[in-house]
Design an enzyme around this catalytic site. Structure first.
Site, mmCIF file in Angstrom:
data_model
loop_
_atom_site.group_PDB
_atom_site.id
_atom_site.type_symbol
_atom_site.label_atom_id
_atom_site.label_comp_id
_atom_site.label_asym_id
_atom_site.label_seq_id
_atom_site.Cartn_x
_atom_site.Cartn_y
_atom_site.Cartn_z
ATOM 1 N N GLY A 12 0.404 13.775 -10.751
ATOM 2 C CA GLY A 12 1.211 14.545 -11.665
ATOM 3 C C GLY A 12 2.897 15.155 -10.625
ATOM 4 N N HIS A 109 8.408 3.642 -11.053
ATOM 5 C CA HIS A 109 7.958 2.356 -10.166
ATOM 6 C C HIS A 109 8.356 2.647 -8.112
ATOM 7 C CE1 HIS A 109 5.068 -0.002 -8.802
ATOM 8 N NE2 HIS A 109 5.918 -1.421 -8.372
HETATM 9 C C1 GAR Z 1 4.320 7.440 -8.292
HETATM 10 O O1 GAR Z 1 4.701 7.371 -6.883
HETATM 11 C C2 GAR Z 1 4.803 6.688 -9.523
HETATM 12 O O2 GAR Z 1 5.953 6.102 -8.635
HETATM 13 C C3 GAR Z 1 3.344 5.737 -9.015
HETATM 14 O O3 GAR Z 1 1.980 6.705 -8.951
HETATM 15 C C4 GAR Z 1 3.210 7.458 -8.511
HETATM 16 C C5 GAR Z 1 2.206 8.789 -8.769
HETATM 17 O O4 GAR Z 1 2.509 9.718 -8.346
HETATM 18 N N1 GAR Z 1 3.773 4.624 -10.031
HETATM 19 C C6 GAR Z 1 2.863 3.081 -9.656
HETATM 20 O O5 GAR Z 1 3.049 3.053 -8.714
HETATM 21 C C7 GAR Z 1 2.934 2.476 -11.507
HETATM 22 N N2 GAR Z 1 3.136 1.494 -10.386
HETATM 23 P P1 GAR Z 1 2.402 11.230 -9.484
HETATM 24 O O6 GAR Z 1 1.235 11.453 -9.877
HETATM 25 O O7 GAR Z 1 2.542 12.034 -8.033
HETATM 26 O O8 GAR Z 1 3.700 11.823 -10.384
#
Ligand code: GAR
Length: 187
Positions: A12, A109
């Site tokens: 998050g 992404h």
């Molecule tokens: C982020 O880096 C986002 O781009 C990725 O998950 C992470 C979540 O980080 N999403 C994907 O890979 C979607 N295919 P966070 O929970 O610290 O925001």
């Protein structure tokens, strides 16, 4: 004031960046709801710490994806949401959510799409020996990390340290998502 929902499955950090930006006025909106498909995830604690409503659900407690998405739609409708921001929500949306909120859902992404779709974009890019990394924000459709691109930002890195790439990707994500959401809610 526009109202947004943030969907997340884990840490998050993007939610945190978005919520903080809303609070200081860098995004002209408020976070009305967090939706999380892993009840114990760190993002649920972050939402609680900020006093933001959170709907955390366990998909296996529902008979089908359509069932839990119907509940999500009901919750979005109940708080009144203008824009849905997927921020590390690791599920493909079905017609239930797309039917109700299609055209108002964006995703972030950690690659320069259409390269490296899926859940392991950073690891795959590092294994490939990529020299220019980046982040993409796009409209969401029924395909995995598909949908028309709204914004991209790249950075150069010539190394093989996955953690360093992750750190830099997150830095770029937190800036670019805030800027982009602010533009979208003002459009
Ligand atoms: C982020 O880096 C986002 O781009 C990725 O998950 C992470 C979540 O980080 N999403 C994907 O890979 C979607 N295919 P966070 O929970 O610290 O925001």
């Amino acid at each position: 004031m526009k109202r947004i929902a943030v969907f997340a499955s884990g840490e998050g950090s993007n939610f945190e960046a978005i919520a903080a930006a809303c609070e200081r006025g860098a995004i002209a909106a408020e976070v009305a709801l967090v939706v999380c498909d892993r009840p114990g995830a760190r993002v649920t604690e972050r939402a609680a710490a900020r006093g933001i409503a959170c709907f955390a659900f366990a998909p296996k407690e529902y008979a089908s994806k359509a069932d839990y998405e119907r509940e999500i739609v009901a919750r979005l409708d109940a708080v009144g949401v203008d824009l849905v921001c997927l921020a590390g929500y690791m599920r493909i949306l079905s017609e239930v959510l797309l039917g109700a909120y299609g055209g108002r859902i964006v995703n972030i992404h950690p690659s320069l799409l259409p390269a490296f779709k899926g859940a392991h974009a950073i690891e795959e890019a590092v294994a490939y020996g990529v020299k220019v990394y980046g982040v993409t924000i796009h409209w969401v459709d029924a395909t995995l990390d598909g949908g028309r691109i709204i914004a991209q930002r790249a950075f150069a890195y010539d190394g093989d340290d996955v953690h360093e790439v992750e750190r830099r990707v997150h830095e770029v994500e937190h800036e670019l998502y805030v800027e982009t959401i602010d533009k979208l809610v003002k459009a």
